[in-house]
Design a protein around this motif. Sequence first.
Motif, mmCIF file in Angstrom:
data_model
loop_
_atom_site.group_PDB
_atom_site.id
_atom_site.type_symbol
_atom_site.label_atom_id
_atom_site.label_comp_id
_atom_site.label_asym_id
_atom_site.label_seq_id
_atom_site.Cartn_x
_atom_site.Cartn_y
_atom_site.Cartn_z
ATOM 1 N N ILE A 112 30.822 62.962 -22.526
ATOM 2 C CA ILE A 112 30.701 62.070 -21.385
ATOM 3 C C ILE A 112 30.011 62.782 -20.209
ATOM 4 N N ILE A 113 30.252 64.087 -20.111
ATOM 5 C CA ILE A 113 29.569 64.856 -19.069
ATOM 6 C C ILE A 113 28.090 65.025 -19.433
ATOM 7 N N TYR A 114 27.873 65.243 -20.709
ATOM 8 C CA TYR A 114 26.523 65.493 -21.200
ATOM 9 C C TYR A 114 25.621 64.275 -21.031
ATOM 10 N N ILE A 115 26.198 63.090 -21.090
ATOM 11 C CA ILE A 115 25.369 61.891 -20.970
ATOM 12 C C ILE A 115 25.438 61.248 -19.590
ATOM 13 N N ALA A 116 26.150 61.858 -18.661
ATOM 14 C CA ALA A 116 26.314 61.233 -17.341
ATOM 15 C C ALA A 116 25.591 61.996 -16.241
ATOM 16 N N PRO A 117 24.335 61.656 -15.965
ATOM 17 C CA PRO A 117 23.646 62.309 -14.872
ATOM 18 C C PRO A 117 24.212 61.813 -13.542
ATOM 19 N N MET A 118 24.056 62.609 -12.495
ATOM 20 C CA MET A 118 24.624 62.231 -11.217
ATOM 21 C C MET A 118 24.043 60.914 -10.716
ATOM 22 N N GLY A 119 24.932 59.980 -10.452
ATOM 23 C CA GLY A 119 24.517 58.771 -9.765
ATOM 24 C C GLY A 119 23.846 57.716 -10.614
ATOM 25 N N GLN A 120 23.729 57.951 -11.900
ATOM 26 C CA GLN A 120 23.140 56.913 -12.749
ATOM 27 C C GLN A 120 24.217 56.316 -13.641
ATOM 28 N N ASP A 121 24.068 55.050 -13.927
ATOM 29 C CA ASP A 121 24.969 54.433 -14.892
ATOM 30 C C ASP A 121 24.722 55.062 -16.249
ATOM 31 N N ILE A 122 25.733 55.053 -17.085
ATOM 32 C CA ILE A 122 25.528 55.625 -18.402
ATOM 33 C C ILE A 122 25.855 54.620 -19.498
ATOM 34 N N ARG A 123 25.113 54.723 -20.556
ATOM 35 C CA ARG A 123 25.373 53.872 -21.720
ATOM 36 C C ARG A 123 26.141 54.690 -22.724
ATOM 37 N N TYR A 124 27.298 54.189 -23.017
ATOM 38 C CA TYR A 124 28.186 54.927 -23.892
ATOM 39 C C TYR A 124 28.369 54.200 -25.209
ATOM 40 N N ASP A 125 28.349 54.926 -26.292
ATOM 41 C CA ASP A 125 28.975 54.370 -27.478
ATOM 42 C C ASP A 125 29.604 55.504 -28.270
ATOM 43 N N ASN A 126 30.629 55.173 -29.014
ATOM 44 C CA ASN A 126 31.457 56.201 -29.644
ATOM 45 C C ASN A 126 30.651 57.223 -30.430
ATOM 46 N N LYS A 127 29.585 56.759 -31.025
ATOM 47 C CA LYS A 127 28.806 57.650 -31.867
ATOM 48 C C LYS A 127 28.299 58.868 -31.094
ATOM 49 N N LYS A 128 28.100 58.656 -29.791
ATOM 50 C CA LYS A 128 27.605 59.779 -28.998
ATOM 51 C C LYS A 128 28.595 60.944 -28.959
ATOM 52 N N CYS A 129 29.850 60.657 -29.240
ATOM 53 C CA CYS A 129 30.839 61.734 -29.224
ATOM 54 C C CYS A 129 30.595 62.753 -30.321
ATOM 55 N N GLU A 130 29.721 62.428 -31.227
ATOM 56 C CA GLU A 130 29.347 63.417 -32.239
ATOM 57 C C GLU A 130 28.701 64.638 -31.582
ATOM 58 N N ILE A 131 28.034 64.402 -30.459
ATOM 59 C CA ILE A 131 27.431 65.530 -29.750
ATOM 60 C C ILE A 131 28.500 66.566 -29.436
ATOM 61 N N GLY A 132 29.584 66.091 -28.824
ATOM 62 C CA GLY A 132 30.656 66.996 -28.426
ATOM 63 C C GLY A 132 31.410 67.552 -29.622
ATOM 64 N N ARG A 133 31.669 66.691 -30.589
ATOM 65 C CA ARG A 133 32.398 67.144 -31.768
ATOM 66 C C ARG A 133 31.611 68.233 -32.489
ATOM 67 N N ASN A 134 30.341 67.984 -32.698
ATOM 68 C CA ASN A 134 29.516 68.965 -33.402
ATOM 69 C C ASN A 134 29.411 70.271 -32.619
ATOM 70 N N PHE A 135 29.371 70.130 -31.318
ATOM 71 C CA PHE A 135 29.275 71.326 -30.485
ATOM 72 C C PHE A 135 30.548 72.164 -30.612
ATOM 73 N N ALA A 136 31.687 71.499 -30.553
ATOM 74 C CA ALA A 136 32.960 72.219 -30.715
ATOM 75 C C ALA A 136 32.997 72.907 -32.074
ATOM 76 N N ASN A 137 32.540 72.191 -33.058
ATOM 77 C CA ASN A 137 32.519 72.755 -34.411
ATOM 78 C C ASN A 137 31.599 73.963 -34.516
ATOM 79 N N LYS A 138 30.494 73.887 -33.796
ATOM 80 C CA LYS A 138 29.535 74.989 -33.800
ATOM 81 C C LYS A 138 30.188 76.248 -33.241
ATOM 82 N N ILE A 139 30.870 76.093 -32.137
ATOM 83 C CA ILE A 139 31.502 77.245 -31.493
ATOM 84 C C ILE A 139 32.624 77.795 -32.378
#
Length: 891
Positions: free
Chosen positions: A555-582
């Motif tokens: 949610i932080i990764y897709i939320a630039p300051m002051g702009q609306d963000i389009r969210y869908d659950n699939k985007k959470c793969e970004i964070g999940r994969n990143f956690a897995n990478k680490i």
Amino acid sequence: MSEETLAKAYTPAEVEGKWYQTWEQRGYFHADVNSPKTPYSIVIPPPNVTGILTLGHVLNNTLQDILIRFEKMRGREVCWVPGMDHAGIATQAKVEAFLKKEKNLTRYDLGREKFLEEVWKWKEQYGGKIIQQLRTIGTACDWPRERFTFDEGLSNAVQEVFIRLYNDGLIYKGHRIINWCPKSRTALSDEEVIYRQESGHLWHIKYPYADGTGCVIVATTRPETIMGDTAVAVNPTDERYTGQVGKMLLLPLTDRQIPLIADEYVEKDFGTGAVKITPAHDPNDYEVGLRHNLEMPNIMNDDGTMNAAAGPDFDGLDRNVARRLVVEKLEEQGLLVKTEDYVHQVGYSERGGVPVEPRLSDQWFVKMDVLAKPAIEAVTSGKIKFHPDRWVKTYLHWMENIKDWCISRQLWWGHRIPAFYCEKCGEVVVAKNAPEKCPKCGHEHFRQDEDVLDTWFSSWLWPFSVFDWPKDTPELKHFYPTNTLITGPDIIFFWVARMIMAGLRFMGKIPFEDVYFTSIIRDEKGRKLSKSLNNSPDPLDVVATYGADALRFTIIYIAPMGQDIRYDNKKCEIGRNFANKIWNVVRFRLQHGTAPADWQDLSSLKASELRPDDQWILARLNRITKTMTKDLDEFDFNDASKAIYDFIWNEFCNWYLESAKPALSAPAGTTCATLKVFDYCLGTFLKLLHPIMPFVTDELYHQMGFCGEKDSIMLQPWPQAISDARMQELGATESVEQLNAAKYDLVRAVRNLRANYQLSTSLPLDVVISPASPEAKAFLDLDHDALAALLNAKSLTLGEKPAGPAGVAVSAIGNAFVPLAGLVDFAAETARLQKQQTEAEKYIATLQKKLANKGYVEHAPAAAVEADRAHLAETEDKLARIREQLAAFNS
RNA sequence: GGGCGAUUAGCUCAGUUGGUUAGAGCGCAACGCUUACACCGUUGAUGUCGAGGGUUCGAAUCCCCCAUCGCCCACCA
């Protein structure tokens, strides 16, 4: 522990709950008011007690949590005060619905006292779910300091403020037109009215002159209020009505006569130029009524039905039914001239969802202009900063045109207005308790005002009421003013502006220094998330599927300051994969055991022990350390997340880690300098990432043995960049950084060649490299192992082009040859080199043109020009070598 | 009627004082289960930076205007 291996994939559910409990139990979230450290405090925007966690909350609270964890690591005494809002209308409506469903009772069946008991019961049983839910996303709230806007201390603050403002003449009771919600049967503030565009009608109605000389045609959108008319108004300069003003008109559907009056308010060009005046049911008409001393009959009940004053035909009818009946009757009587389609704005009750009814009634108001003045100054002077700062304009526009705030509500759930009326003479006494005796007539019986206060009348005190103001508590001294407020821009007027006013008025100090306005989260189609659309994902489901860290990061990764963000659950793969990478970085690292106790101590490290890749990654680590610090300091959360993501995934994993494999798997791998550098980078970036992904970072910090079992990454100091002098000592210079980057370019070129020949990445190759210069040769000679690993070379030699057919990869640092006995496809190889040639030529042309431009050379910064010249020389050299190879193929 | 924001690769979006060959993720194509990770790796393709003017040696970036979309504010019955 060193023998333990981690699971192949990270499973957040196994660590998140455990760590939250540990942190909370160990008291890491609790602030010490006596700490000598510099305080840093945030008050949570209190969610409604009826609320459940939404993605909006996730974003908002993650941002606060990031700041809290960041500042804690930076050595401040952090205090994040959580709490809830009693949310007058919302809660009352919810409990009323609940009682209706469960027991088929209305609040009137129960009476005030019993009803309130039920609300408290409901609150204990079902309320505050959100507070538990917040824990699942890791919020480091100071739970022992949790407050409720309706608890004793805060109620006391509310009374105190009311009394002070009343005594200062800033609260008064007035008979005015206010916005009335017929559903909740209460007054509303202007801010609680939402205007929606609607297509309706403009009805043209005849009002005959009493003397039978014709009629005036009036246009209205609200025919049902006709029975409340006390005049018809025209513009004084309107020639159509010259000489008619002052005459009497027969009010249709009644036996009353009303005057034709002239008032500037009427626009000649709109409608028919004549307006029916209904002072009790329209704010403008009310003003006209005051100016012309008109009667102000109220023809509606508080639930939006017509009353007896509307006449026997309409008494008791719903306003919408009445409207249809009025139109019908007018038509029957031939008084309806025409019905026009008309699009206009209709005000709706924010909570009730029904059109508001302007209503003349007695209400309490706060005089705002006096309060607004210093609050305007606080923002224009920059004492309070908004992020992004364009909200300043919105804020100022509202503040400079501020209207008095209607604070009384005809509800039961809320702070009772501390005003008492003498039952004998009606004298008003504003105090916490009823007086013994009436100061005016000596009578001893008082009745308290029935009304309660707007919910926001307690919320606006939140930054100091949570610290038990008006008591002079140590908490108040230590943690007020707070530092940062994070909230949505939708409540800038409701809450932010009013907190600034209250803070300045009652504390004499701004309530916070920085206000960060969050993005609004929309669905993948750009629609607002809402219950009715059913497009609002449940964050708890998301956490269960992807993990809290994943959701936070995404949610932080897709939320630039002051702009609306389009969210869908699939985007959470970004964070999940990143956690897995680490997770897998640590899994890899643990093959060589856990970290030595002195893993953070680089003092014994010598430049001579370091590989260029080590020096390179230290330089990159220094950079990311500075970037993260700066980004979090400036609320650039989005940039911070992208920077750390790129560092870890790209620079650390794809390049550094791969280059380090030979050194680490050598016999001395567990004691070598590379391991030290590896650990230092790993430990450092876990710390840098901790504010954003608290769970996985603490888990891995422990897995690595970077701290003891009883310790936590939460308590570690925020990383500092290594000093420039020490970097020089370690040989981590800019020129090494550049040479190493050039080395990676060469690796990429060989991989490209490999791909072109469809040679599997797992097939080891013999590679010969001809360095482009003696400097390049010296550099490449420093570490053949790493280079061979990156290239997957079975042999690597530095020297001249080997005899026999070979593919060639040309790069700035040198040519790489891959002998390909029988495999060389001359046509393909030529095509590939030609493509490179074209690219180089194009680039050279661009640079030459630029450098040939006098204006550029004269005006541009010297560094830019120099860099271009260097690029030019480099590319020309490269082009020459490409041509040479091409020529070799064609000979 | 005012004010604000958006318009950049198929999709979602970065691009901070005007100066790298305009980037990322997803998606797509090809290859690869090389003992950290297929929630992965390698390589690759794709953009007249909404339209039109202007300022400048140089504009995705600054100015003007237009278009489309969205939000906020405003008492035209």
